[in-house]
Design a protein around this motif. Structure first.
Motif, PDB file in Angstrom:
ATOM      1  N   THR A  31      -3.264  52.490  41.489  1.00  0.00           N
ATOM      2  CA  THR A  31      -3.591  52.224  40.073  1.00  0.00           C
ATOM      3  C   THR A  31      -2.490  52.721  39.135  1.00  0.00           C
ATOM      4  O   THR A  31      -1.747  53.647  39.474  1.00  0.00           O
ATOM      5  CB  THR A  31      -4.938  52.836  39.599  1.00  0.00           C
ATOM      6  N   PRO A  32      -2.399  52.111  37.956  1.00  0.00           N
ATOM      7  CA  PRO A  32      -1.365  52.508  37.005  1.00  0.00           C
ATOM      8  C   PRO A  32      -1.460  53.985  36.626  1.00  0.00           C
ATOM      9  O   PRO A  32      -0.489  54.603  36.223  1.00  0.00           O
ATOM     10  CB  PRO A  32      -1.634  51.622  35.778  1.00  0.00           C
ATOM     11  N   PHE A  33      -2.647  54.563  36.758  1.00  0.00           N
ATOM     12  CA  PHE A  33      -2.796  55.973  36.383  1.00  0.00           C
ATOM     13  C   PHE A  33      -2.676  56.890  37.610  1.00  0.00           C
ATOM     14  O   PHE A  33      -2.920  58.076  37.510  1.00  0.00           O
ATOM     15  CB  PHE A  33      -4.140  56.180  35.677  1.00  0.00           C
ATOM     16  N   LYS A  34      -2.344  56.313  38.756  1.00  0.00           N
ATOM     17  CA  LYS A  34      -2.110  57.082  39.991  1.00  0.00           C
ATOM     18  C   LYS A  34      -3.344  57.872  40.428  1.00  0.00           C
ATOM     19  O   LYS A  34      -3.232  58.906  41.072  1.00  0.00           O
ATOM     20  CB  LYS A  34      -0.912  58.046  39.824  1.00  0.00           C
ATOM     21  N   VAL A  35      -4.497  57.373  40.051  1.00  0.00           N
ATOM     22  CA  VAL A  35      -5.719  58.113  40.362  1.00  0.00           C
ATOM     23  C   VAL A  35      -6.037  58.023  41.857  1.00  0.00           C
ATOM     24  O   VAL A  35      -6.564  58.956  42.450  1.00  0.00           O
ATOM     25  CB  VAL A  35      -6.888  57.544  39.532  1.00  0.00           C
ATOM     26  N   LEU A  36      -5.689  56.879  42.448  1.00  0.00           N
ATOM     27  CA  LEU A  36      -6.185  56.608  43.802  1.00  0.00           C
ATOM     28  C   LEU A  36      -5.145  56.868  44.886  1.00  0.00           C
ATOM     29  O   LEU A  36      -5.325  56.451  46.036  1.00  0.00           O
ATOM     30  CB  LEU A  36      -6.694  55.159  43.875  1.00  0.00           C
TER      31      LEU A  36
END
Lengths: 317, 332
Positions: B37-42
């Motif tokens: 994900t763009p927010f590097k959450v995963l």
């Protein structure tokens, strides 16, 4: 022929109306259909019109007065020469006339609360603009509970909308009125003597709650029981076995029986009932700020408590 | 034991723990596998669980949302990753007409145990189509639960509870909070849906803040404390179900309330909560309930303008001060 001006019935269940503004003064000429005063009921503010041409005479109610439906408020007379003096001395709406407006208040004006004319002007101009006193829901609820007339606060110059803090601030904290009574002890003593389980303080709390309920027609009554050690306990509906929802306690009970002290008046401005036992019987002392409890209600309350102690069976009614 | 982790790590942990615990849990969305994900959450999930359970989809939100609803009906527990909350408009039919109503319309024979993870929040300079806070849209639809975590702690506990819930739950994370740290227990925990939290106790005014507006309320409470005003801060945590008891209890105590939320103010979450307070705690109110939502304009791209559209601690404190001092906020 002179024509009577009476408090009109403006709603199905209305039994009185508050005169919020006089639009004519005593002695003024009026024409049929012309509004002469404004009246506020629990629902609305309306103008009351003259029924006939003539002169406004013998005005009996002042602004802020709560007048029962059907009561005579004034007359409209045919000739200017027949005009009688106003019997309130207050058919005047000029805001600068502080003394006259104060005289119209139902309770005694308190000198230290004499308003400056500036806030009074603001309040009076609002009274014309809105008719009803603006107050927060909680302030309105507590005012009703404590028997405070919001119109009176407005007339004292309290700025609107009125909030809870204004109810307390308008009456100096700690100035209590006192009522006392001595009650025949025979019946109550006998109950206490014969019962091994009866708790005097609890019984007194339930008498106080029952008396409050009977006097003020409320559904939930909490009582704070306080002793001279400063222990406090709130009991909910003690006259109904403690069932119900907690509300702000309506009064504090101090049971002084068994001590030589016969009265204690706290400075916190609450309603306090002291019960003491002397050779003469049970002494009741009710301390109450009139901001929270008006004198007629307080007197009725003491009567109700007294008859319960004299005849505890009455509590069952 | 607790340690400080970011909201992003908290979400990652919640998903990983639930995927380990229950093999029916899958992850579906754009860039969830390779890009994390763009927010590097995963990040790291695809390495552990493989591409069968962490599924990258084409850029086709209605398509993968529909796939997930079907998968949920037939026994899986999909977590759908919707890259921006603004894309909710694309999945409205799958979410509101299908997921929300299937249990009801099948006479209880089908469940849709699905979690839609998405985000909200402005001031990231992402312009009008990537900055919206659209939780009111889904909170309006019966059959959907809506969670609004306001910290890493809440994000993990609420997400785990949402994954185990047998009904569709939409969870909104604030995209500006992914790097915010908070103490999170090492041990497993769940936060039940429908329980608000009183984060700060106070006596004179209740500040109700959802998601990142909870921090705004907490900062406002600090400003107010310096003025000698005691503010209580309540975080509803979930909008549906809404913990009315905690909110009303607090307002009955303080007599005043300000509801702060980052959705648009008109017809929004602040309006709903304020209305319930006015309806159910009316006689305890000493002042009007004040709503503070985002300004009713498309979120501007200009940073100077964008910052003006969301409630600030100073603005909340100013309104609270007025209420406590009995100064009308709106004209009489």
């Amino acid at each position: 022929m002179p024509c009577e001006v009476r408090m009109p019935q403006l709603g199905m269940v209305q039994d009185s109306g508050v005169i919020t503004a006089w639009l004519k003064r005593n002695g003024d000429p009026v024409k049929a259909g012309e509004p002469i005063f404004e009246v506020e009921t629990d629902k609305a503010t309306m103008e009351v019109e003259a029924a006939t041409d003539g002169y406004l005479s013998g005005v009996k109610a002042a602004e802020g007065d709560d007048v029962p439906v059907g009561d005579l408020i004034a007359m409209i007379v045919e000739a200017e020469g027949d005009v009688e003096e106003a019997s309130t001395g207050a058919s005047v709406t000029e805001p600068e006339d502080v003394a006259v407006v104060e005289a119209a208040l139902r309770s005694e004006p308190k000198p230290e609360m004499r308003p400056t004319s500036a806030p009074l002007e603001r309040a009076m101009s609002k009274s014309v603009a809105f008719g009803r006193v603006l107050a927060s829901p909680k302030a309105r609820r507590l005012a009703t509970k404590r028997g405070i007339d919001l119109h009176q606060l407005r007339a004292q110059g309290v700025a609107e909308p009125i909030h809870v803090a204004d109810l307390d601030a308008a009456f100096a904290v700690g100035r209590n009125s006192l009522l006392s009574a001595v009650v025949d002890p025979t019946a109550f003593d006998e109950i206490l003597d014969r019962s091994r389980t009866a708790n005097r303080t609890r019984l007194l709390a339930s008498f106080a709650a029952g008396a409050w309920r009977a006097t003020f027609d409320v559904s939930s009554v909490s009582v704070t029981i306080e002793d001279l050690d400063g222990q406090r306990e709130v009991v909910i509906n003690p006259d109904r076995g403690g069932a119900g929802v907690a509300e702000d306690p309506v009064l504090t009970l101090v049971d002084l029986c068994g001590t030589r002290i016969n009265g204690y008046v706290p400075m916190d401005g609450g309603v306090t009932l002291c019960v003491a036992r002397s050779a003469a019987g049970y002494g009741l002392l009710l301390a109450f700020p009139e901001s929270r409890l008006a004198l007629p209600g307080a007197a009725a309350l003491v009567e109700e408590i007294a008859v319960r102690i004299e005849n505890p069976l009455l509590q069952l009614l | 034991m607790t340690r400080e982790i970011t909201l992003s790590q908290a979400v990652n942990e919640a998903i990983a723990e639930e995927m380990r615990r229950d093999e029916t849990v899958i992850l579906v969305g754009e860039d969830v596998a390779e890009a994390g994900t763009p927010f590097k959450v995963l990040s790291g999930l695809v390495e552990e669980f493989g591409t069968d359970r962490v599924i990258d989809t084409p850029i086709a939100e209605p398509g993968f949302m529909g796939i997930a609803v079907g998968a949920a009906m037939t026994g899986l527990r999909p977590i759908v990753d919707l890259m921006f909350g603004d894309f909710l408009y694309l999945v409205m039919d799958q979410l509101c007409n299908q997921a929300a109503k299937t249990h009801y319309m099948s006479g209880g024979k089908l469940n849709v145990p699905l979690v839609l993870r998405t985000n909200l929040g402005a001031t990231r300079r992402s312009a009008a189509q990537h900055s919206q806070s659209l939780h009111a849209l889904v909170a309006h639809i019966p059959g959907l639960k809506v969670a609004m975590p306001s910290s890493a702690y809440e994000a993990k506990g609420l997400l785990k509870a949402a994954i185990r819930d047998d009904n569709p739950v939409v969870i909104f994370e604030d995209k500006l909070m992914y790097q915010d740290k908070a103490p999170v227990p090492e041990e497993e925990y769940l936060l039940p849906l429908g329980e608000a939290a009183i984060l700060r106790e106070g006596l004179e005014v209740t500040l109700i803040g959802t998601s990142s507006m909870r921090q705004v309320c907490e900062k406002a409470a600090e400003i107010l404390e310096a003025d000698g005003i005691s503010a209580e801060v309540v975080d509803p945590r979930t909008l549906v179900p809404l913990d009315e008891g905690t909110i009303l209890g607090s307002v009955r105590k303080t007599s005043r309330a300000i509801v702060v939320d980052e959705g648009h103010q008109n017809f929004g979450v602040t309006a709903e909560i304020a209305a319930r307070i006015s309806e159910k705690a009316f006689y305890h109110l000493d002042a009007p309930v004040i709503r503070m939502g985002a300004m009713d304009v498309p979120v501007p791209f200009s940073p100077a303008l964008e910052d003006l559209t969301v409630p600030t601690p100073e603005a909340v404190a100013a309104n609270a001060r007025a209420l406590v001092r009995g100064v009308p906020v709106h004209a009489l």
